[in-house]
Design an enzyme around this catalytic site. Structure first.
Site, short mmCIF file in Angstrom:
data_model
loop_
_atom_site.label_atom_id
_atom_site.label_comp_id
_atom_site.label_asym_id
_atom_site.label_seq_id
_atom_site.Cartn_x
_atom_site.Cartn_y
_atom_site.Cartn_z
N HIS A 275 18.27 -35.56 16.62
CA HIS A 275 16.95 -35.14 17.07
C HIS A 275 17.05 -33.69 17.54
O HIS A 275 18.13 -33.10 17.62
CB HIS A 275 16.43 -36.04 18.18
CG HIS A 275 15.76 -37.29 17.68
ND1 HIS A 275 14.63 -37.25 16.89
CD2 HIS A 275 16.06 -38.61 17.85
CE1 HIS A 275 14.26 -38.49 16.59
NE2 HIS A 275 15.12 -39.34 17.16
N ASP B 271 12.27 -28.86 16.50
CA ASP B 271 11.24 -29.48 15.67
C ASP B 271 10.19 -28.49 15.18
O ASP B 271 9.82 -28.51 14.00
CB ASP B 271 10.54 -30.60 16.44
CG ASP B 271 11.33 -31.90 16.45
OD1 ASP B 271 12.32 -31.99 15.71
OD2 ASP B 271 10.96 -32.81 17.21
#
Length: 383
Positions: A132, A162
């Site tokens: 992540h 992200d």
């Protein structure tokens, strides 16, 4: 139909989370027609008058496909023939196993820009592993410097991996690929990795370290809360303000408006050994007034100042209201498209779509007639 600079461009977006949808949102905001391919299993009965609450999904149409069904994969390839770009955010090898990888897609459309969003990249020792945002920016060297002295690193939400180093990097790559394809007539594959993008965002700090003006000790530098003139401070009401008075003329305004201009300790702005002490002293000054009182003193000055606003407060600030920085779509307050263009005006093309909401319309783009669509439904290839 979008009116922004990418109007007339058709993009296929494979359903995903985080960075790939953010890329799709950016492309849609700039006028591209973005078609999201949702999993057939996610399609449910829905009220089209009540759109989902998912800002990242705004401005798309949606088709529900079972890509493990050969007819579903073929439907996607036929849609590729009518597209300019495709973006996907699966682990390496997933699209290939479905028979819709770059080789198959470029065989159908030699001018296709095929954008791939992953954390670790399409190859390398980590490329097949899960991860992540926090992991990608850690490996990139972007997490370790963020935080205060003597404390652990702080995850900066999931903005760096992200979105900044991920979805925005992919959107930039797709736009570059589209520009090049117009000249060459040839498409290509874009390998956008969040670890690469996060590393790119750290370019300036590599320069500063090489110049000897950036310490490896976290929280002791100019821009990482080490200095007393670049930090956030709590006010009397518990709210916060931000100051970034780096340049001498801006620093002079800071000490003047805080009433510290006659204090000899504050005259030596760049004496690093004094920074911790001066930080404590100026923090005490800021705690003496409320955030609104400091806004009255410092707004519209050259201090380099702004109140620290909550997600609820930011859309209501007069500056943001004047610039329409935020908008409301289907009852949800959200950021407006950016950047701004003077002639090809960008806009939110519509609220988020339910999975499969536009399946028949999208299949028509791919050349399917009504009888074909019935057959696809009968085989379970579409929903």
């Amino acid at each position: 139909m979008g009116t922004g600079p990418l109007a007339g461009t058709r993009v296929i977006e494979m359903q995903g989370i985080g960075p790939a949808p953010f890329c799709g949102m950016m492309l849609s905001d700039m006028g591209a027609e973005v078609i999201r391919v949702d999993r057939a299993g996610n399609v449910r009965d829905h009220d089209v008058d009540v759109p989902p609450i998912d800002v990242l999904a705004r401005g798309r149409s949606s088709i529900g496909l079972d890509l493990k069904n050969p007819d579903g994969a073929e439907a996607l390839l036929r849609l590729v023939e009518h597209a300019d770009a495709l973006i996907e955010g699966f682990r390496p090898g997933v699209m290939e196993r479905l028979g819709i990888g770059p080789e198959e897609c470029l065989a159908r459309n030699r001018g296709l820009v095929y954008g791939r969003m992953t954390g670790w990249g399409q190859e390398g020792p980590y490329h097949l592993g899960a991860g992540h945002d926090i992991n990608y920016i850690a490996l990139a060297g972007a997490l370790e410097p963020i935080g205060r002295a003597g404390e652990p690193p702080i995850a900066p939400l999931n903005l760096v991996g992200d979105f900044g180093g991920g979805g925005m990097l992919l959107a930039f790559g797709v736009a570059c690929g589209l520009f090049e394809a117009q000249r060459s007539g040839e498409g290509q594959v874009i390998d956008a990795a969040m670890v690469d993008g996060a590393a790119t965002l750290m370019a300036m700090f590599h320069s500063m370290r090489a110049l000897g003006v950036w310490n490896d000790e976290r929280g002791t530098n100019l821009l990482d809360t080490g200095s007393h003139f670049y930090d956030v401070y709590q006010c009397a009401d518990g709210n916060y303000i931000s100051v970034g008075s780096i340049e001498p003329q801006f620093y002079a305004e800071l000490v003047r408006l805080t009433g510290l201009d006659d204090d000899a300790e504050f005259a030596k702005q760049n004496s690093r050994s004094s920074w911790p002490h001066l930080k404590d002293r100026i923090a005490e000054v800021f705690r003496a007034k409320t955030r609104d009182e400091w806004c009255e003193i410092m707004d519209a000055t050259d201090v380099c100042f702004a109140p620290v606003l909550t997600l609820e407060e930011a859309p209501q600030h007069p500056h943001n209201v004047h610039r329409n920085t935020f908008c409301e779509v289907a009852g949800v307050t959200q950021p407006s498209p950016s950047p701004r263009f003077g002639r090809t005006v960008e806009s939110v093309q519509g609220p988020p779509a339910h999975p499969g909401q536009h399946t028949d319309d999208v299949l028509a783009i791919a050349g399917y007639d009504a009888d074909d669509i019935v057959k696809l439904r009968d085989t379970g290839a579409v929903a």
